[in-house]
Design a protein around this motif. Structure first.
Motif, PDB file in Angstrom:
ATOM      1  N   UNK A 216       0.844  -1.196   0.000  1.00 35.41           N
ATOM      2  CA  UNK A 216       0.000   0.000   0.000  1.00 35.41           C
ATOM      3  C   UNK A 216       0.878   1.244   0.000  1.00 35.41           C
ATOM      4  N   UNK A 217       1.942   1.198   0.768  1.00 41.70           N
ATOM      5  CA  UNK A 217       2.886   2.316   0.870  1.00 41.70           C
ATOM      6  C   UNK A 217       3.467   2.656  -0.501  1.00 41.70           C
ATOM      7  N   UNK A 218       3.817   1.626  -1.285  1.00 34.84           N
ATOM      8  CA  UNK A 218       4.399   1.852  -2.611  1.00 34.84           C
ATOM      9  C   UNK A 218       3.440   2.632  -3.509  1.00 34.84           C
ATOM     10  N   UNK A 219       2.150   2.426  -3.341  1.00 35.42           N
ATOM     11  CA  UNK A 219       1.151   3.151  -4.132  1.00 35.42           C
ATOM     12  C   UNK A 219       0.918   4.556  -3.561  1.00 35.42           C
ATOM     13  N   UNK A 220       0.855   4.630  -2.241  1.00 41.87           N
ATOM     14  CA  UNK A 220       0.549   5.902  -1.583  1.00 41.87           C
ATOM     15  C   UNK A 220       1.598   6.968  -1.863  1.00 41.87           C
ATOM     16  N   UNK A 221       2.876   6.594  -1.890  1.00 41.18           N
ATOM     17  CA  UNK A 221       3.938   7.591  -2.073  1.00 41.18           C
ATOM     18  C   UNK A 221       4.002   8.131  -3.502  1.00 41.18           C
ATOM     19  N   UNK A 222       3.157   7.614  -4.376  1.00 45.35           N
ATOM     20  CA  UNK A 222       3.062   8.162  -5.734  1.00 45.35           C
ATOM     21  C   UNK A 222       1.928   9.176  -5.852  1.00 45.35           C
ATOM     22  N   UNK A 223       1.165   9.349  -4.773  1.00 47.47           N
ATOM     23  CA  UNK A 223       0.098  10.357  -4.749  1.00 47.47           C
ATOM     24  C   UNK A 223       0.679  11.694  -4.297  1.00 47.47           C
ATOM     25  N   UNK A 224      -0.075  12.761  -4.519  1.00 41.37           N
ATOM     26  CA  UNK A 224       0.392  14.085  -4.091  1.00 41.37           C
ATOM     27  C   UNK A 224       0.640  14.132  -2.588  1.00 41.37           C
ATOM     28  N   UNK A 225      -0.261  13.528  -1.829  1.00 40.24           N
ATOM     29  CA  UNK A 225      -0.111  13.513  -0.376  1.00 40.24           C
ATOM     30  C   UNK A 225       1.130  12.722   0.037  1.00 40.24           C
TER      31      UNK A 225
END
Length: 237
Positions: free
Chosen positions: A98-107
């Motif tokens: 999940x972290x790998x996906x989240x760090x590609x978002x603006x947030x």
């Protein structure tokens, strides 16, 4: 399940110590060796769209998700001790993906930008990069293929993290895209390329016959090979 996660706050006026629970996410990110992780927003994790496809990659998915979100599962008591340990391991893996996906978002990029400015990821070990701050990167987006590395935006190369704790963490938890998307988002953080390379010398004289293994030379050689490959493919078509 995991041991109870608690922090002990400062004593009150009556000097009574009380324990206050912290979230699983905060606990996980505060573990030694987990400095490269940021805290993923619970709202992001609760959105099923952001978890698409992960059910097939993580065993005990529902249990692991409940653990990450600190939700009580009515089926927990039915699990054996061995299964509970497997759920804990699955929660670590699920959070990483999940972290790998989240760090590609603006947030996510904004949270990682703060950590980058504070040099939480370390510095480039190359002497001529002069302590340039680095970013975590994976050599693969797939699990169990390579551990996390650090990417230097100055010399444009990757290295093993300094701490041995980081070397056992899967690189898929950051993936291959993150540092490069990060530098596209924050162009002002792109450093100037290094101007010096190491030159082997004996008694002050440059050694002849040594192959040039400098980063710049290797990069030029790699680009040349790619150009030749493209020309070859073009001629076949």
């Amino acid at each position: 399940m995991s041991e109870r996660r608690t922090t002990t706050p400062v004593s009150d006026e009556e000097f009574e110590e009380e324990e206050e629970e912290i979230s699983w996410i905060s606990w996980f990110c505060q573990l030694k060796g987990h400095e490269f992780f940021c805290e993923v927003d619970e709202e992001y994790i609760q959105d099923d769209f952001n978890l698409c496809g992960l059910q097939n990659e993580v065993p005990f998915f529902d249990y692991a998700l409940d653990m990450i979100l600190d939700l009580e599962s009515p089926m927990d008591e039915e699990l054996s001790e061995e299964q509970q340990q497997m759920v804990e391991s699955a929660a670590d893996t699920l959070y990483g993906l999940i972290h790998a996906r989240f760090i590609l978002t603006n947030r996510g990029l904004a949270l990682m930008e703060e950590k980058f400015r504070q040099v939480h990821f370390g510095r480039c070990p190359r002497v001529f990069c002069q302590g340039q701050a680095v970013l975590p990167v994976g050599q693969s987006d797939n699990l169990r293929e390579a551990s996390v590395k650090i990417y230097c935006p100055k010399c444009n190369d990757i290295y093993y993290p300094r701490s041995s704790r980081h070397r056992g963490i899967d690189g898929a938890y950051w993936g291959t895209t993150f540092p490069h998307l990060f530098l596209i988002q924050y162009e002002n953080l792109i450093p100037k390329p290094p101007t010096e390379i190491y030159i082997p010398r004996v008694y002050g004289f440059k050694v002849n016959g040594y192959k040039d293994y400098s980063v710049r030379a290797l990069r030029q050689l790699e680009n040349k090979k790619e150009d030749e490959k493209e020309k070859e493919n073009g001629s076949k078509n």
